[in-house]
Write a protein that holds these residues in place. Structure first.
Motif, PDB file in Angstrom:
ATOM      1  N   ALA A 187      27.078   2.539   4.556  1.00  0.00           N
ATOM      2  CA  ALA A 187      26.547   1.330   3.916  1.00  0.00           C
ATOM      3  C   ALA A 187      27.677   0.349   3.602  1.00  0.00           C
ATOM      4  CB  ALA A 187      25.771   1.694   2.646  1.00  0.00           C
ATOM      5  N   SER A 188      28.843   0.864   3.237  1.00  0.00           N
ATOM      6  CA  SER A 188      29.994  -0.005   2.974  1.00  0.00           C
ATOM      7  C   SER A 188      30.434  -0.726   4.245  1.00  0.00           C
ATOM      8  CB  SER A 188      31.167   0.808   2.411  1.00  0.00           C
ATOM      9  OG  SER A 188      30.848   1.292   1.124  1.00  0.00           O
ATOM     10  N   ASP A 189      30.373  -0.029   5.381  1.00  0.00           N
ATOM     11  CA  ASP A 189      30.705  -0.659   6.658  1.00  0.00           C
ATOM     12  C   ASP A 189      29.766  -1.835   6.938  1.00  0.00           C
ATOM     13  OD1 ASP A 189      32.777   1.104   7.074  1.00  0.00           O
ATOM     14  OD2 ASP A 189      31.664   2.380   8.486  1.00  0.00           O
ATOM     15  N   VAL A 190      28.474  -1.635   6.695  1.00  0.00           N
ATOM     16  CA  VAL A 190      27.501  -2.714   6.901  1.00  0.00           C
ATOM     17  C   VAL A 190      27.816  -3.874   5.970  1.00  0.00           C
ATOM     18  CG1 VAL A 190      25.060  -3.355   6.672  1.00  0.00           C
ATOM     19  CG2 VAL A 190      25.686  -1.161   7.722  1.00  0.00           C
ATOM     20  N   LEU A 191      28.150  -3.567   4.737  1.00  0.00           N
ATOM     21  CA  LEU A 191      28.453  -4.597   3.751  1.00  0.00           C
ATOM     22  C   LEU A 191      29.649  -5.444   4.183  1.00  0.00           C
ATOM     23  CD1 LEU A 191      27.875  -5.765   0.896  1.00  0.00           C
ATOM     24  CD2 LEU A 191      29.468  -4.068   0.013  1.00  0.00           C
TER      25      LEU A 191
ATOM     26  N   LEU B 218      23.758   0.854  -1.482  1.00  0.00           N
ATOM     27  CA  LEU B 218      24.901   1.411  -2.209  1.00  0.00           C
ATOM     28  C   LEU B 218      24.531   1.731  -3.650  1.00  0.00           C
ATOM     29  CD1 LEU B 218      27.698  -0.921  -0.794  1.00  0.00           C
ATOM     30  CD2 LEU B 218      27.514   1.548  -0.425  1.00  0.00           C
ATOM     31  N   LEU B 219      23.757   0.857  -4.263  1.00  0.00           N
ATOM     32  CA  LEU B 219      23.314   1.127  -5.640  1.00  0.00           C
ATOM     33  C   LEU B 219      22.430   2.366  -5.708  1.00  0.00           C
ATOM     34  CD1 LEU B 219      22.614  -2.496  -6.924  1.00  0.00           C
ATOM     35  CD2 LEU B 219      24.429  -0.937  -7.679  1.00  0.00           C
ATOM     36  N   LYS B 220      21.545   2.533  -4.728  1.00  0.00           N
ATOM     37  CA  LYS B 220      20.687   3.725  -4.705  1.00  0.00           C
ATOM     38  C   LYS B 220      21.518   4.989  -4.536  1.00  0.00           C
ATOM     39  CE  LYS B 220      16.390   1.688  -3.074  1.00  0.00           C
ATOM     40  NZ  LYS B 220      15.367   1.669  -2.039  1.00  0.00           N
ATOM     41  N   ILE B 221      22.538   4.927  -3.688  1.00  0.00           N
ATOM     42  CA  ILE B 221      23.413   6.085  -3.492  1.00  0.00           C
ATOM     43  C   ILE B 221      24.162   6.393  -4.786  1.00  0.00           C
ATOM     44  CG2 ILE B 221      25.451   6.937  -2.257  1.00  0.00           C
ATOM     45  CD1 ILE B 221      24.395   5.282   0.193  1.00  0.00           C
TER      46      ILE B 221
ATOM     47  N   GLU C  40      28.951  15.334  -0.495  1.00  0.00           N
ATOM     48  CA  GLU C  40      29.578  14.978   0.782  1.00  0.00           C
ATOM     49  C   GLU C  40      28.634  14.123   1.621  1.00  0.00           C
ATOM     50  OE1 GLU C  40      30.707  18.736   2.472  1.00  0.00           O
ATOM     51  OE2 GLU C  40      32.390  18.974   1.103  1.00  0.00           O
ATOM     52  N   ARG C  41      27.360  14.469   1.620  1.00  0.00           N
ATOM     53  CA  ARG C  41      26.376  13.668   2.352  1.00  0.00           C
ATOM     54  C   ARG C  41      26.279  12.257   1.769  1.00  0.00           C
ATOM     55  NH1 ARG C  41      21.655  18.262   2.823  1.00  0.00           N
ATOM     56  NH2 ARG C  41      22.556  19.361   4.603  1.00  0.00           N
ATOM     57  N   LEU C  42      26.263  12.171   0.447  1.00  0.00           N
ATOM     58  CA  LEU C  42      26.211  10.862  -0.203  1.00  0.00           C
ATOM     59  C   LEU C  42      27.464  10.048   0.117  1.00  0.00           C
ATOM     60  CD1 LEU C  42      24.700  11.798  -3.678  1.00  0.00           C
ATOM     61  CD2 LEU C  42      23.587  10.498  -1.853  1.00  0.00           C
ATOM     62  N   ASP C  43      28.621  10.716   0.195  1.00  0.00           N
ATOM     63  CA  ASP C  43      29.857  10.017   0.556  1.00  0.00           C
ATOM     64  C   ASP C  43      29.743   9.410   1.950  1.00  0.00           C
ATOM     65  OD1 ASP C  43      31.067  10.646  -1.845  1.00  0.00           O
ATOM     66  OD2 ASP C  43      32.206  12.348  -1.032  1.00  0.00           O
TER      67      ASP C  43
ATOM     68  N   GLU D 135      23.163   5.702  -7.831  1.00  0.00           N
ATOM     69  CA  GLU D 135      22.189   6.253  -8.784  1.00  0.00           C
ATOM     70  C   GLU D 135      21.936   7.729  -8.495  1.00  0.00           C
ATOM     71  OE1 GLU D 135      18.795   3.718  -8.330  1.00  0.00           O
ATOM     72  OE2 GLU D 135      19.757   2.034  -9.355  1.00  0.00           O
ATOM     73  N   ARG D 136      21.801   8.061  -7.218  1.00  0.00           N
ATOM     74  CA  ARG D 136      21.568   9.461  -6.844  1.00  0.00           C
ATOM     75  C   ARG D 136      22.764  10.320  -7.222  1.00  0.00           C
ATOM     76  NH1 ARG D 136      19.596  13.842  -7.013  1.00  0.00           N
ATOM     77  NH2 ARG D 136      19.613  15.212  -5.234  1.00  0.00           N
ATOM     78  N   ARG D 137      23.967   9.820  -6.989  1.00  0.00           N
ATOM     79  CA  ARG D 137      25.182  10.554  -7.343  1.00  0.00           C
ATOM     80  C   ARG D 137      25.232  10.782  -8.855  1.00  0.00           C
ATOM     81  NH1 ARG D 137      30.087  11.601  -5.327  1.00  0.00           N
ATOM     82  NH2 ARG D 137      29.758  10.458  -3.408  1.00  0.00           N
TER      83      ARG D 137
END
Length: 165
Positions: free
Chosen positions: A87-91, A124-127, A78-81, A129-131
């Motif tokens: 990050a998607s908003d920034v993108l 986003l890629l780091k998130i 949930e935190r990653l979401d 990868e963590r997921r």
């Protein structure tokens, strides 16, 4: 079923504990938490062997750890979401180049700034990868290990020496 430990097959390769077995396991764990020894638990709950009482307590402990792990994993997802959404908003936002507090333009049009977009993509890629790590989605890396004939002979000799001890 005659065997109270027997569990019906769930159809997906796993076994499901009967409710009576789960309740008995929970009671065994409760008694163990009160300091009871396994032979006493076995006698109290009708297990044939001390090891059956031990196994009942271990099943409860394993389930408890798995449930806690599942809850933590869900919280982390949930935190990653939330981070992914930010990050998607920034993108998706429009970014313009700013210098000395002023928007830089070319022929009256602001010059886009790709820096925040690229930084958001990296995040986003780091998130992701963590997921993937959290969910165990990454396949293990295959290793090709070779051994020289000399080392193989030395290893065989060592195994033989250990076997003699």
């Amino acid at each position: 079923m005659d065997n109270p430990q027997a569990r019906p097959h769930s159809g997906n390769g796993q076994f499901i504990r009967a409710l009576s077995t789960a309740e008995r396991d929970a009671e065994a764990a409760r008694l163990r938490s009160k300091g009871w020894q396994y032979p006493r638990i076995a006698a109290q709950l009708g297990f044939k062997h001390r090891a059956d009482a031990y196994n009942a307590v271990q099943r409860v402990l394993k389930e408890t750890v798995r449930e806690a792990g599942d809850e933590i994993r869900t919280l982390e997802l949930e935190r990653l979401d939330a981070l992914y959404a930010a990050a998607s908003d920034v993108l998706e936002r429009e970014h313009v180049t700013v210098s000395n507090g002023r928007v830089v333009d070319l022929h009256g049009e602001p010059i886009p700034d790709d820096g925040p977009v690229l930084a958001a993509i990296d995040r986003l890629l780091k998130i992701q990868e963590r997921r993937a790590r959290l969910l165990g989605l990454d396949a293990p890396t295959k290793q090709n290990i070779s051994i020289t004939p000399e080392r193989a002979a030395a290893l065989e000799q060592l195994v033989e020496e250990l076997g003699e001890q």
